[in-house]
Design an enzyme around this catalytic site. Structure first.
Site: not given
Length: 368
Positions: A53, A55, A78, A157, A173, A203, A234, A305
């Protein structure tokens, strides 16, 4: 309560913590600076889960100079044994006399216990210095700990008139090479890249990180990490011949019922999740990812989505690239949302950042 020097050293710790943003998942980004007699004697940051970590790394550099010094840490040390020993214990053994934490750790295993352990050992403690900057380092980790969900960034985009593709689906693009390279850096910082079967099929998307290691600031000795690729399918439409499955990196397919008819590569896992109207529950998907230790999800999907996530208020942040192009009214929309007839019902966003990336504009906005 805090001096100008305290602010300066904590700012340095925050700067160090950010260096681990490509590699620390599922752990938070943490930096530590150790100061004695107004001199920095040790500094370090967390680089990868299971390794030292912040520290520990700072104490190693400080050596004997740690005795009687002040440690500035971006997150409460921690106090529990995990894959590494407690950092609070290490600070005590090193003889640190004062610890300043930017914020208390929301992890229930810590949550104030680290600072309490230090205080019980006679070490002076303080917290709250540059807390907002420290929280910004770990938006995903904090949301997972506090709400049981990952932080979701939706990447979009479009042309200047808000279209993502021609009517026939062609989209390569819309944005320029600089913007596409910028996306790769965001992908590399995410724990998971989430998309839908439609996008993958349309794509033939790979959804991996395609950037050369020297182009990102990786910690010394660390290699590029591929985020988990998560696909909502799904209707079991995916097939193993797609480009997605030609790259040997972990893939998780979320289904309403498993597809055991096809032979999938060894790095592919499929699970069943609860359905809503024969579709995967997006909230259930995020809850499952949080249980896996996923802090930050990069949502890179089609308008449908993205619209579902938006309607269910599951998106925390939008990163939108606008290209200096016009596609016209017959192009595909940015996000599919139902008709709204009252202005009070529209989604309100707050712009955080607007900048030019090559020939395009990148807008970062959060939900209110």
């Amino acid at each position: 309560m805090f001096t100008n020097d305290d602010h300066r050293y904590m700012a340095l710790a925050i700067e160090l913590a950010a260096k681990g943003r490509f590699t620390t998942t599922p752990n938070p980004n943490v930096g530590c600076v150790i100061v004695k007699n107004a001199q920095v004697v040790g500094q370090g940051y967390h680089q990868r889960a299971g390794e030292g970590h912040a520290e520990v790394n700072a104490l190693k550099e400080a050596g004997q100079n740690a005795k009687g010094a002040t440690a500035y840490v971006t997150l409460e040390p921690c106090s529990h044994y995990g894959r590494t020993p407690p950092c609070a214990e290490g600070l005590i053994k090193a003889g640190i006399s004062r610890v300043v934490a930017a914020m208390v750790d929301p992890n229930p295993q810590v949550a104030g216990k680290g600072l309490a352990m230090l205080e019980d050992a006679g070490i002076e403690t303080a917290s709250g210095l540059l807390q907002e900057q420290a929280r910004a380092l770990n938006k995903g980790f904090l949301k997972r700990m506090e709400q049981g969900l990952p932080y979701v960034t939706c990447k979009l985009a479009a042309s200047l008139d808000g279209k993502t593709a021609l009517k026939n689906g062609q989209s390569k693009w819309i944005t320029g090479p600089n913007a596409r390279k910028d996306v790769q850096r965001f992908r590399a910082q995410s724990c998971a890249i989430l998309s839908g079967a439609d996008t993958v099929i349309m794509d033939d998307a790979k959804l991996n990180v395609r950037i050369k290691e020297p182009e990102i600031d990786l910690p010394k000795g660390q290699t590029l990490r591929q985020p988990l690729r998560v696909i909502i399918d799904s209707q079991n439409r995916l097939t193993p011949d797609l480009a997605l499955f030609q790259i040997a990196a972990p893939i998780l397919i979320l289904r309403t019922h498993l597809d055991n008819q096809r032979q999938w590569p060894h790095f592919v896992e499929q699970i069943e999740l609860p359905a809503q109207q024969q579709k995967i529950s997006c909230r259930a998907a995020l809850e499952h990812l949080a249980e896996r230790g996923i802090n930050h999800v990069w949502l890179e999907s089609g308008a449908t989505l993205a619209g579902v996530f938006a309607r269910q208020q599951l998106i925390d942040e939008y990163v939108v690239y606008l290209a200096p192009k016009l596609i016209g009214c017959h192009g595909k929309s940015l996000v599919n949302l139902p008709e709204i007839t009252v202005m009070d019902e529209i989604t309100q966003l707050e712009f955080l950042d607007v900048r030019q990336i090559g020939e395009d504009i990148r807008i970062t906005a959060i939900t209110r």
